[in-house]
Design an enzyme around this catalytic site. Structure first.
Site, PDB file in Angstrom:
ATOM      1  N   ASP A  12      76.474  90.788  93.674  1.00  0.00           N
ATOM      2  CA  ASP A  12      77.656  89.931  93.768  1.00  0.00           C
ATOM      3  C   ASP A  12      78.545  89.948  92.528  1.00  0.00           C
ATOM      4  N   ARG A 197      61.054  81.051  78.921  1.00  0.00           N
ATOM      5  CA  ARG A 197      60.432  82.344  78.744  1.00  0.00           C
ATOM      6  C   ARG A 197      61.213  83.095  77.687  1.00  0.00           C
ATOM      7  N   GLN A 295      68.491  72.569  90.231  1.00  0.00           N
ATOM      8  CA  GLN A 295      67.611  71.592  89.574  1.00  0.00           C
ATOM      9  C   GLN A 295      67.858  70.195  90.140  1.00  0.00           C
ATOM     10  N   GLY A 419      66.417  82.104 102.722  1.00  0.00           N
ATOM     11  CA  GLY A 419      67.462  82.013 101.700  1.00  0.00           C
ATOM     12  C   GLY A 419      67.759  80.608 101.198  1.00  0.00           C
ATOM     13  N   ARG A 462      83.817 100.527 104.558  1.00  0.00           N
ATOM     14  CA  ARG A 462      84.930  99.643 104.908  1.00  0.00           C
ATOM     15  C   ARG A 462      85.892  99.560 103.724  1.00  0.00           C
ATOM     16  N   ARG A 596      65.421  87.932  88.284  1.00  0.00           N
ATOM     17  CA  ARG A 596      65.860  88.953  89.221  1.00  0.00           C
ATOM     18  C   ARG A 596      65.091  90.236  89.045  1.00  0.00           C
ATOM     19  N   PHE A 601      68.355  93.192  95.660  1.00  0.00           N
ATOM     20  CA  PHE A 601      69.278  92.074  95.593  1.00  0.00           C
ATOM     21  C   PHE A 601      68.768  90.963  96.506  1.00  0.00           C
TER      22      PHE A 601
HETATM   23  N1  LIG Z   1      68.842  93.272  90.262  1.00  0.00           N
HETATM   24  C1  LIG Z   1      69.319  92.087  90.642  1.00  0.00           C
HETATM   25  N2  LIG Z   1      70.342  91.547  89.982  1.00  0.00           N
HETATM   26  C2  LIG Z   1      70.843  90.347  90.364  1.00  0.00           C
HETATM   27  C3  LIG Z   1      70.330  89.678  91.491  1.00  0.00           C
HETATM   28  C4  LIG Z   1      69.220  90.280  92.170  1.00  0.00           C
HETATM   29  O1  LIG Z   1      68.678  89.733  93.146  1.00  0.00           O
HETATM   30  N3  LIG Z   1      68.752  91.474  91.715  1.00  0.00           N
HETATM   31  N4  LIG Z   1      70.861  88.485  91.887  1.00  0.00           N
HETATM   32  C5  LIG Z   1      72.162  88.111  91.375  1.00  0.00           C
HETATM   33  C6  LIG Z   1      72.292  86.673  91.559  1.00  0.00           C
HETATM   34  S1  LIG Z   1      72.701  86.120  93.131  1.00  0.00           S
HETATM   35  C7  LIG Z   1      72.100  85.806  90.580  1.00  0.00           C
HETATM   36  S2  LIG Z   1      72.249  84.147  90.910  1.00  0.00           S
HETATM   37  C8  LIG Z   1      71.842  86.250  89.232  1.00  0.00           C
HETATM   38  C9  LIG Z   1      70.769  85.410  88.617  1.00  0.00           C
HETATM   39  O2  LIG Z   1      70.276  85.987  87.475  1.00  0.00           O
HETATM   40  P1  LIG Z   1      69.889  85.097  86.260  1.00  0.00           P
HETATM   41  O3  LIG Z   1      70.992  84.189  85.933  1.00  0.00           O
HETATM   42  O4  LIG Z   1      69.470  85.950  85.178  1.00  0.00           O
HETATM   43  O5  LIG Z   1      68.717  84.226  86.885  1.00  0.00           O
HETATM   44  P2  LIG Z   1      67.154  84.495  86.957  1.00  0.00           P
HETATM   45  O6  LIG Z   1      66.862  85.939  86.706  1.00  0.00           O
HETATM   46  O7  LIG Z   1      66.667  83.885  88.201  1.00  0.00           O
HETATM   47  O8  LIG Z   1      66.574  83.605  85.790  1.00  0.00           O
HETATM   48  C10 LIG Z   1      67.085  83.692  84.501  1.00  0.00           C
HETATM   49  C11 LIG Z   1      66.194  83.044  83.510  1.00  0.00           C
HETATM   50  O9  LIG Z   1      66.070  81.652  83.746  1.00  0.00           O
HETATM   51  C12 LIG Z   1      64.839  81.235  83.168  1.00  0.00           C
HETATM   52  N5  LIG Z   1      64.519  79.899  83.648  1.00  0.00           N
HETATM   53  C13 LIG Z   1      63.673  79.528  84.648  1.00  0.00           C
HETATM   54  N6  LIG Z   1      63.694  78.183  84.802  1.00  0.00           N
HETATM   55  C14 LIG Z   1      64.554  77.687  83.871  1.00  0.00           C
HETATM   56  C15 LIG Z   1      65.022  76.367  83.540  1.00  0.00           C
HETATM   57  O10 LIG Z   1      64.652  75.359  84.154  1.00  0.00           O
HETATM   58  N7  LIG Z   1      65.934  76.275  82.545  1.00  0.00           N
HETATM   59  C16 LIG Z   1      66.388  77.353  81.843  1.00  0.00           C
HETATM   60  N8  LIG Z   1      67.296  77.151  80.887  1.00  0.00           N
HETATM   61  N9  LIG Z   1      65.950  78.595  82.125  1.00  0.00           N
HETATM   62  C17 LIG Z   1      65.068  78.764  83.143  1.00  0.00           C
HETATM   63  C18 LIG Z   1      63.896  82.353  83.556  1.00  0.00           C
HETATM   64  O11 LIG Z   1      62.796  82.401  82.667  1.00  0.00           O
HETATM   65  C19 LIG Z   1      64.772  83.586  83.475  1.00  0.00           C
HETATM   66  O12 LIG Z   1      64.591  84.307  82.289  1.00  0.00           O
HETATM   67  O13 LIG Z   1      71.445  87.599  89.203  1.00  0.00           O
HETATM   68  C20 LIG Z   1      72.302  88.453  89.910  1.00  0.00           C
HETATM   69  N10 LIG Z   1      71.860  89.786  89.648  1.00  0.00           N
HETATM   70  N1  LIG Z   2      64.225  79.860  98.182  1.00  0.00           N
HETATM   71  C1  LIG Z   2      65.253  80.369  97.488  1.00  0.00           C
HETATM   72  N2  LIG Z   2      66.477  80.373  98.029  1.00  0.00           N
HETATM   73  C2  LIG Z   2      67.512  80.920  97.364  1.00  0.00           C
HETATM   74  C3  LIG Z   2      67.358  81.492  96.079  1.00  0.00           C
HETATM   75  C4  LIG Z   2      66.041  81.461  95.508  1.00  0.00           C
HETATM   76  O1  LIG Z   2      65.810  81.940  94.380  1.00  0.00           O
HETATM   77  N3  LIG Z   2      65.022  80.904  96.241  1.00  0.00           N
HETATM   78  N4  LIG Z   2      68.433  82.046  95.435  1.00  0.00           N
HETATM   79  C5  LIG Z   2      69.754  81.578  95.795  1.00  0.00           C
HETATM   80  C6  LIG Z   2      70.795  82.479  95.282  1.00  0.00           C
HETATM   81  S1  LIG Z   2      70.904  82.635  93.585  1.00  0.00           S
HETATM   82  C7  LIG Z   2      71.669  83.139  96.074  1.00  0.00           C
HETATM   83  S2  LIG Z   2      72.936  84.042  95.376  1.00  0.00           S
HETATM   84  C8  LIG Z   2      71.575  83.071  97.538  1.00  0.00           C
HETATM   85  C9  LIG Z   2      71.807  84.433  98.168  1.00  0.00           C
HETATM   86  O2  LIG Z   2      71.974  84.327  99.516  1.00  0.00           O
HETATM   87  P1  LIG Z   2      72.543  85.585 100.297  1.00  0.00           P
HETATM   88  O3  LIG Z   2      73.613  86.223  99.512  1.00  0.00           O
HETATM   89  O4  LIG Z   2      72.887  85.141 101.656  1.00  0.00           O
HETATM   90  O5  LIG Z   2      71.335  86.640 100.269  1.00  0.00           O
HETATM   91  P2  LIG Z   2      70.134  86.853 101.251  1.00  0.00           P
HETATM   92  O6  LIG Z   2      69.678  85.568 101.849  1.00  0.00           O
HETATM   93  O7  LIG Z   2      69.179  87.685 100.538  1.00  0.00           O
HETATM   94  O8  LIG Z   2      70.742  87.680 102.483  1.00  0.00           O
HETATM   95  C10 LIG Z   2      71.467  88.844 102.315  1.00  0.00           C
HETATM   96  C11 LIG Z   2      71.365  89.664 103.611  1.00  0.00           C
HETATM   97  O9  LIG Z   2      72.569  90.414 103.762  1.00  0.00           O
HETATM   98  C12 LIG Z   2      72.263  91.687 104.283  1.00  0.00           C
HETATM   99  N5  LIG Z   2      73.388  92.560 103.919  1.00  0.00           N
HETATM  100  C13 LIG Z   2      73.571  93.245 102.779  1.00  0.00           C
HETATM  101  N6  LIG Z   2      74.744  93.889 102.814  1.00  0.00           N
HETATM  102  C14 LIG Z   2      75.330  93.601 103.987  1.00  0.00           C
HETATM  103  C15 LIG Z   2      76.575  93.970 104.597  1.00  0.00           C
HETATM  104  O10 LIG Z   2      77.367  94.706 104.020  1.00  0.00           O
HETATM  105  N7  LIG Z   2      76.830  93.459 105.821  1.00  0.00           N
HETATM  106  C16 LIG Z   2      75.963  92.642 106.467  1.00  0.00           C
HETATM  107  N8  LIG Z   2      76.300  92.166 107.644  1.00  0.00           N
HETATM  108  N9  LIG Z   2      74.781  92.277 105.920  1.00  0.00           N
HETATM  109  C17 LIG Z   2      74.472  92.755 104.707  1.00  0.00           C
HETATM  110  C18 LIG Z   2      70.949  92.032 103.632  1.00  0.00           C
HETATM  111  O11 LIG Z   2      70.243  92.978 104.433  1.00  0.00           O
HETATM  112  C19 LIG Z   2      70.241  90.680 103.540  1.00  0.00           C
HETATM  113  O12 LIG Z   2      69.373  90.470 104.613  1.00  0.00           O
HETATM  114  O13 LIG Z   2      70.285  82.620  97.927  1.00  0.00           O
HETATM  115  C20 LIG Z   2      69.944  81.385  97.303  1.00  0.00           C
HETATM  116  N10 LIG Z   2      68.748  80.930  97.944  1.00  0.00           N
HETATM  117  S1  SF4 Z   3      74.524  96.285  92.314  1.00  0.00           S
HETATM  118 FE1  SF4 Z   3      74.712  97.042  90.225  1.00  0.00          FE
HETATM  119  S2  SF4 Z   3      76.460  98.451  90.331  1.00  0.00           S
HETATM  120 FE2  SF4 Z   3      76.555  97.168  92.165  1.00  0.00          FE
HETATM  121  S3  SF4 Z   3      77.876  95.419  91.610  1.00  0.00           S
HETATM  122 FE3  SF4 Z   3      75.760  94.796  91.180  1.00  0.00          FE
HETATM  123  S4  SF4 Z   3      75.450  95.290  88.998  1.00  0.00           S
HETATM  124 FE4  SF4 Z   3      77.252  96.436  89.693  1.00  0.00          FE
HETATM  125 MO   LIG Z   4      72.808  83.884  93.080  1.00  0.00          MO
END
Ligand SMILES: Nc1nc2c(c(=O)[nH]1)N[C@H]1C(S)=C(S)[C@@H](COP(=O)(O)OP(=O)(O)OC[C@H]3O[C@@H](n4cnc5c(=O)[nH]c(N)nc54)[C@H](O)[C@@H]3O)O[C@H]1N2
Ligand SMILES: Nc1nc2c(c(=O)[nH]1)N[C@H]1C(S)=C(S)[C@@H](COP(=O)(O)OP(=O)(O)OC[C@H]3O[C@@H](n4cnc5c(=O)[nH]c(N)nc54)[C@H](O)[C@@H]3O)O[C@H]1N2
Ligand code: SF4
Ligand SMILES: [Mo]
Length: 723
Positions: A12, A197, A295, A419, A462, A596, A601
């Site tokens: 994202d 951490r 939180q 989710g 797209r 993460r 993702f």
């Molecule tokens: N490869 C990859 N990249 C991603 C994503 C992914 O799924 N895969 N997801 C994307 C999305 S949607 C998001 S939201 C971001 C999230 O990415 P980040 O913002 O980095 O979130 P996390 O990796 O969940 O956790 C970050 C840190 O929060 C710490 N933490 C845990 N609990 C607490 C707390 O209570 N307080 C504080 N201060 N720290 C705490 C953990 O130890 C960890 O080091 O990453 C994005 N980037």
């Molecule tokens: N329990 C729990 N819930 C959480 C979180 C958590 O740590 N724990 N994290 C929260 C966070 S940070 C976020 S950002 C949200 C994320 O919430 P979402 O962004 O809704 O992510 P997902 O629920 O993983 O669902 C993404 C789905 O989209 C599908 N997809 C990927 N690309 C495409 C596309 O181009 N088209 C279509 N139609 N589908 C596609 C993938 O196959 C996957 O199944 O979830 C939140 N919910």
């Molecule tokens: S998946 Fe990797 S290359 Fe694609 S938008 Fe996220 S950080 Fe950038």
């Molecule tokens: Mo997120």
């Protein structure tokens, strides 16, 4: 070989990339040649062509033929699917009212929604739209607006100091932000990290505060105590532009550093050093973080971040927090949504708005007039998080436990079952539906419970115009690189077909995505093709301290340290800290979900063999001492249990984990295992959502979002080797 300019949507953060196309197929994704974006790429983007060519991809509409969740499907045509979906949805609306139709979606996975879903819902009359953004950035946007009317974006290029409340971008996670942090550090800027951490960002930090999970709001109150006591604030800004400073000061006085040290487990001396660094070595920024989105004190913690930005004078200044507003010449997604057409009587039915109003229509209503005054439009739906229903309330209504029934769910690019929190409730909710429509790439656990699974296109297939989430008024064009396989369609097309099926074709009058973008760009005097060949990124001119001309987009026109909106909704108008409930000896450990995984993702990507080879199984993290105390060894399968549910997971012993804390990775399931209700491809066995409660002490009070950082849990040894 040809190349296209594209915007990656494999996560994202929307990196600008280049696709290489041979014989009509994308063979490679690489980073942009533009020096601004050169290093912004990660493995998820690089693996995208393989991901989307995976044999597991759903290529044709599928209709359920057996019982819900039986795994029996029949391929149908789009015409047949949409005619039946339209007929069934109309019947549900006739019988139960339009509010019986809920949509759960994601801001980015569907890509080309662009507010059309809300637009159709608003015309139909349903307020019950939910999204993962309720737990991620959308809710932060809504809460920031309570304080100063717009959600700011950090001016990384000019800042001197970055504060991360747990946020931990890395080489394969939010790379552009990671690269910005590296650049700020390289030119001598400061980095302060709060994280229980020692994360990768904590390693880089000038000051690391190893706070106890879930105590971020108390930490921020401690910072304010130092900043007020030592008069490190911007006196002139406070006098001229804020409301409620004296009240806030009294509240902050309840948090002497000894108390904050005891709550957070951090050394008061270091807390004071960090607060001084933030207040005196600016301009500084507090980038968005998902940690305080999830939180029990979420609303207060987000408000406290907004208050820190304000009292230190970092709002809308170079190197600080930019308030960007709408682009004056491009039609925004907020405008496309047409929230004004949804009658007040239907807005009032929005689920959860009675008890948890903060990000619902009711909670945001007092911002409409100020937003129009300052930013030109009443409805600013930033990060699509500002007029949402409450997810838990929607699931309860779907399960038959709400004020009225919800009987139809569209789940679009969102793995709804896994989710959110309280997966047992969501399962019950899904099983109680008359119609579930899923738009997906693969047969996710959610899709396995659907009536129809519609095949979605991918970002390679797209055109797209990324709008910076209505947050930073930045537009990025993405050219279509290849044709979608099979009969995959964009969500734009799904919405258009839905409008047709409901007899509302006039609501989506554009023939194609390109037509739609041409319409939105018309005032800029360019069409989409021209826009895509001219720009890699487009901003309106950036200017600072705009509030000096317009005031802030709040009811008082000022920065509301004391929130008049929270006050009128019956909540504490000042930020507070709500302590965790008393310890339960049955659950001696504390867990958080997150960190993460570079390869995946969120809940997606587990079907991609190249990534699974790198990370085949879900792994928890604990410290060496916790492993010893509970007789656990690296690589052992165990059961983690909370009062909500339990999952199986491998033990990982990590030196950088504090004692007593357990990290659970988000979103695990195994696409290669049995589909259908009994197993749901492992979701019932591995998904973190099985562990997360969504009530009482584990719910934020104003927004009603679940506490995922610091949940009481225990680890059960498993007899023998389990799978
Ligand atoms: N490869 C990859 N990249 C991603 C994503 C992914 O799924 N895969 N997801 C994307 C999305 S949607 C998001 S939201 C971001 C999230 O990415 P980040 O913002 O980095 O979130 P996390 O990796 O969940 O956790 C970050 C840190 O929060 C710490 N933490 C845990 N609990 C607490 C707390 O209570 N307080 C504080 N201060 N720290 C705490 C953990 O130890 C960890 O080091 O990453 C994005 N980037
Ligand atoms: N329990 C729990 N819930 C959480 C979180 C958590 O740590 N724990 N994290 C929260 C966070 S940070 C976020 S950002 C949200 C994320 O919430 P979402 O962004 O809704 O992510 P997902 O629920 O993983 O669902 C993404 C789905 O989209 C599908 N997809 C990927 N690309 C495409 C596309 O181009 N088209 C279509 N139609 N589908 C596609 C993938 O196959 C996957 O199944 O979830 C939140 N919910
Ligand atoms: S998946 Fe990797 S290359 Fe694609 S938008 Fe996220 S950080 Fe950038
Ligand atoms: Mo997120």
């Amino acid at each position: 070989m040809e190349t296209r300019k594209a915007v990656c949507a494999s996560c994202d953060i929307a990196c600008s990339v280049v696709t290489e196309v041979q014989k009509g197929r994308v063979t490679r994704v690489r980073s942009s040649d533009n020096p601004l974006f050169k290093d912004n790429i990660c493995i998820k983007g690089i693996v995208a062509p393989k991901n989307f060519a995976n044999p597991n991809r759903v290529l044709y509409p599928q209709k359920r033929v057996g019982e819900r969740g039986s795994g029996e499907w029949q391929r149908v045509s789009w015409d047949e699917a949409m005619a039946d979906i339209g007929m069934r949805l109309k019947k549900i609306i006739t019988e139960h009212g339009p509010e019986a139709w809920a949509v759960s979606t994601s801001q980015w996975n569907t890509g080309t929604d662009h507010g059309l879903g809300r637009r159709i819902m608003n015309h139909v009359g349903s307020p019950n739209w939910i999204s993962g953004v309720a737990l991620c950035a959308g809710n932060t946007a809504a809460i920031n607006r309570l304080t100063y009317g717009w959600y700011p974006w950090p001016d990384y290029d000019n800042t001197n100091c970055i504060v991360l409340f747990g946020h931990n971008p890395g080489r394969n996670s939010w790379v552009p932000v990671y690269n910005q942090i590296q650049r700020v550090k390289a030119r001598g800027g400061k980095l302060i990290v709060m994280d229980p951490r020692k994360s990768e960002c904590a390693e880089l930090a000038d000051i690391w505060l190893p706070l106890k999970a879930g105590t971020d709001a108390a930490m921020a109150l401690g910072w304010l105590k130092v900043i007020f006591d030592e008069k490190l604030y911007d006196q002139r800004f406070i006098e001229r532009w804020t409301l409620g400073f004296d009240d806030l000061r009294k509240r902050v006085d309840e948090f002497p550093l000894e108390r904050v040290g005891a709550i957070t487990g951090c050394d008061p001396v270091v807390i004071a050093q960090a607060a001084r660094m933030y207040a005196t070595m600016g301009p500084a920024v507090i980038p968005w973080t998902p940690i305080t989105d999830q939180q029990r004190n979420s609303t207060s913690a987000i408000r406290l971040q907004s208050i820190l930005r304000s009292v230190c004078g970092y709002l809308d200044v170079p190197g600080g927090e930019m308030l960007m507003g709408f682009h004056p010449k491009i039609i925004s997604e907020s405008e496309i949504e047409m929230h004004h057409v949804l009658p007040e009587s239907q807005k009032a039915k929005q689920l959860g708005s009675d008890k948890y109003p903060a990000f619902t229509y009711r909670g945001q209503a007092a911002l409409l007039e100020p937003c129009k005054r300052v930013w030109g439009h009443a409805y600013a739906n930033q990060v699509t998080g500002c007029f949402m229903a409450n997810p838990s309330a929607v699931f309860r209504a779907m399960a038959g436990e709400g004020p009225y029934p919800v009987k139809a769910l569209f789940s679009l690019g969102n793995n709804t079952l896994m989710g959110y929190a309280n997966m047992p409730l969501i399962l019950k909710a899904l099983l109680n539906q008359d119609l579930i429509v899923v738009h997906e790439h693969v047969m996710t656990p959610t899709a396995q419970l659907a009536d129809y699974v519609l095949p979605g296109d991918s970002w390679l297939e797209r055109p797209w115009m990324f709008d910076g989430y209505g947050w930073l008024s930045m537009y990025k064009p993405s050219q279509k690189s290849m044709e979608p396989p099979g009969e995959c369609k964009s969500i734009f097309e799904v919405w258009k077909l839905t409008a047709d099926a409901l007899g509302m074709s006039a609501v989506v009058p554009w023939e194609s995505l390109e037509d739609f973008y041409d319409y939105r760009l018309a005032k800029l005097g360019i069409n989409f093709e021209g826009f895509a060949s001219t720009y890699e990124v487009h901003f309106d001119e950036i200017s600072f301290r705009k509030y000096e001309r317009t005031g802030f987009a709040t009811p008082s026109g000022k920065v509301e340290l004391y929130s008049s909106i929270l006050d009128s909704l019956g909540f504490d108008p000042l930020p507070y800290f709500r302590a965790e409930p008393p310890a339960d000896p049955n659950y001696p450990l504390s867990m958080f979900t997150g960190v993460r995984e570079g390869e995946y993702f969120q809940t997606g990507g587990r079907h991609v063999p190249e990534m699974r080879a790198r990370k085949p199984e879900p792994v928890l993290f604990i410290s060496p001492k916790t492993a010893r105390d509970f007789n656990l060894t690296e690589g052992e399968w165990v059961e983690v249990e909370t009062r909500t549910g339990k999952i199986k997971i491998l033990v990982g012993v990590r030196d950088n984990m504090p004692d007593g804390l357990v990290r659970i990775p988000h979103g695990w399931w195994k696409p290669e295992t049995e589909q259908g209700l009994g197993n749901l491809s492992g979701a019932l066995c591995y998904a973190d959502a099985m562990l997360c409660p969504d009530d009482g002490d584990f719910m934020d009070i104003e927004q009603g979002i679940p506490h995922l950082k610091g949940l009481p849990c225990r680890i059960n040894k498993l007899p023998g080797l389990a799978q």
